[in-house]
Design a protein around this motif. Structure first.
Motif, PDB file in Angstrom:
ATOM      1  N   LEU A   8     -28.106 -14.010  25.414  1.00  0.00           N
ATOM      2  CA  LEU A   8     -29.128 -12.906  24.841  1.00  0.00           C
ATOM      3  C   LEU A   8     -28.132 -11.630  24.462  1.00  0.00           C
ATOM      4  CD1 LEU A   8     -32.077 -12.830  27.425  1.00  0.00           C
ATOM      5  CD2 LEU A   8     -31.810 -14.023  25.003  1.00  0.00           C
ATOM      6  N   ALA A   9     -26.715 -12.020  24.521  1.00  0.00           N
ATOM      7  CA  ALA A   9     -25.810 -10.901  23.966  1.00  0.00           C
ATOM      8  C   ALA A   9     -26.177 -10.926  22.416  1.00  0.00           C
ATOM      9  CB  ALA A   9     -24.567 -11.328  24.230  1.00  0.00           C
ATOM     10  N   LEU A  10     -26.252  -9.672  21.713  1.00  0.00           N
ATOM     11  CA  LEU A  10     -26.530  -9.420  20.310  1.00  0.00           C
ATOM     12  C   LEU A  10     -25.548 -10.386  19.732  1.00  0.00           C
ATOM     13  CD1 LEU A  10     -28.206  -8.144  18.323  1.00  0.00           C
ATOM     14  CD2 LEU A  10     -26.657  -6.266  18.566  1.00  0.00           C
ATOM     15  N   GLU A  11     -24.210 -10.239  19.898  1.00  0.00           N
ATOM     16  CA  GLU A  11     -23.233 -10.808  19.293  1.00  0.00           C
ATOM     17  C   GLU A  11     -23.035 -12.312  19.159  1.00  0.00           C
ATOM     18  OE1 GLU A  11     -21.408  -9.751  23.257  1.00  0.00           O
ATOM     19  OE2 GLU A  11     -22.595  -8.549  21.708  1.00  0.00           O
ATOM     20  N   ASN A  12     -23.997 -12.939  20.157  1.00  0.00           N
ATOM     21  CA  ASN A  12     -24.069 -14.399  20.529  1.00  0.00           C
ATOM     22  C   ASN A  12     -25.344 -14.889  19.456  1.00  0.00           C
ATOM     23  OD1 ASN A  12     -21.871 -14.361  21.780  1.00  0.00           O
ATOM     24  ND2 ASN A  12     -22.809 -14.432  23.704  1.00  0.00           N
ATOM     25  N   GLN A  13     -26.131 -14.065  18.791  1.00  0.00           N
ATOM     26  CA  GLN A  13     -27.111 -14.201  18.078  1.00  0.00           C
ATOM     27  C   GLN A  13     -27.140 -14.701  16.657  1.00  0.00           C
ATOM     28  OE1 GLN A  13     -29.769 -14.910  20.268  1.00  0.00           O
ATOM     29  NE2 GLN A  13     -28.315 -13.989  21.731  1.00  0.00           N
ATOM     30  N   CYS A  15     -29.307 -15.108  14.593  1.00  0.00           N
ATOM     31  CA  CYS A  15     -30.242 -14.426  13.559  1.00  0.00           C
ATOM     32  C   CYS A  15     -29.794 -13.075  13.385  1.00  0.00           C
ATOM     33  CB  CYS A  15     -31.586 -14.339  14.581  1.00  0.00           C
ATOM     34  SG  CYS A  15     -31.729 -13.443  16.046  1.00  0.00           S
ATOM     35  N   PHE A  16     -28.896 -12.402  14.332  1.00  0.00           N
ATOM     36  CA  PHE A  16     -28.261 -11.012  13.969  1.00  0.00           C
ATOM     37  C   PHE A  16     -27.167 -11.128  13.067  1.00  0.00           C
ATOM     38  CE2 PHE A  16     -24.924  -7.998  15.143  1.00  0.00           C
ATOM     39  CZ  PHE A  16     -25.474  -6.812  15.022  1.00  0.00           C
ATOM     40  N   ALA A  17     -26.258 -12.258  13.156  1.00  0.00           N
ATOM     41  CA  ALA A  17     -25.115 -12.493  11.961  1.00  0.00           C
ATOM     42  C   ALA A  17     -25.774 -12.658  10.796  1.00  0.00           C
ATOM     43  CB  ALA A  17     -24.403 -13.558  12.609  1.00  0.00           C
ATOM     44  N   LEU A  18     -26.972 -13.640  10.558  1.00  0.00           N
ATOM     45  CA  LEU A  18     -27.353 -13.638   9.430  1.00  0.00           C
ATOM     46  C   LEU A  18     -28.287 -12.339   8.860  1.00  0.00           C
ATOM     47  CD1 LEU A  18     -29.191 -17.171  10.081  1.00  0.00           C
ATOM     48  CD2 LEU A  18     -27.586 -16.588   8.479  1.00  0.00           C
ATOM     49  N   ALA A  19     -28.758 -11.564   9.594  1.00  0.00           N
ATOM     50  CA  ALA A  19     -29.237 -10.505   9.005  1.00  0.00           C
ATOM     51  C   ALA A  19     -28.305  -9.498   8.520  1.00  0.00           C
ATOM     52  CB  ALA A  19     -30.246  -9.845  10.321  1.00  0.00           C
ATOM     53  N   VAL A  20     -27.606  -9.302   9.576  1.00  0.00           N
ATOM     54  CA  VAL A  20     -26.441  -8.279   8.903  1.00  0.00           C
ATOM     55  C   VAL A  20     -25.483  -8.882   7.818  1.00  0.00           C
ATOM     56  CG1 VAL A  20     -24.341  -7.143   9.809  1.00  0.00           C
ATOM     57  CG2 VAL A  20     -26.323  -7.378  11.301  1.00  0.00           C
TER      58      VAL A  20
END
Length: 148
Positions: A8-13, A15-20
């Motif tokens: 659940l670490a943000l940097e492992n997501q 979706c987060f990488a795609l959004a940024v």
């Protein structure tokens, strides 16, 4: 001893990488598109029409993967800018056709420098960008299949 990965670490997501990445890349387009009088979503509509003109609103929505409620305001703004025309089809009154105006067709030549400008802005090898585009296309296809 191997460290446990925090799923659940943000940097492992993904979706987060795609959004940024999406926000960052679209932000690079803003100053390049501004002199053309286009926002990034409007640029995408114009790309679709430069590829095939005319298109129905339904065909445009499918090509851009946009819902009519999202696409309609974009088309209204492009029409107000004099870049497109929207007309009911003579063959089928239910069909709304979108065509480029002369100004919309002329804008294409000014837009031809945009892909190279983005490559330069990103400073990444073209082959790497092409591979990333292919990976993102595969992600889109997988997500589309999952959403059924």
């Amino acid at each position: 001893m191997a460290q446990d990965v925090d799923v659940l670490a943000l940097e492992n997501q993904v979706c987060f990488a795609l959004a940024v990445a999406s926000r960052s890349v679209i932000g690079l387009y803003r100053p390049v598109l501004e002199p053309l009088g286009l926002t990034h979503p409007q640029y995408l509509v114009m790309l679709a029409l430069w590829q095939q003109d005319p298109r129905s609103v339904k065909e445009l929505g499918a090509a851009l993967q946009l819902e009519p409620a999202t696409l309609s305001p974009l088309l209204k703004r492009l029409e107000a800018s004099g870049l497109i025309d929207r007309r009911r089809s003579a063959a089928d009154e239910r069909r709304l056709d979108v065509t480029l105006t002369e100004a919309g067709r002329a804008l294409r030549s000014r837009a031809e420098s945009i892909p190279q400008a983005m490559i330069e802005q990103l400073g990444m090898p073209v082959a790497e960008l092409q591979a990333m585009q292919a990976s993102l296309t595969a992600i889109i296809a997988a997500a589309t299949r999952s959403n059924g």
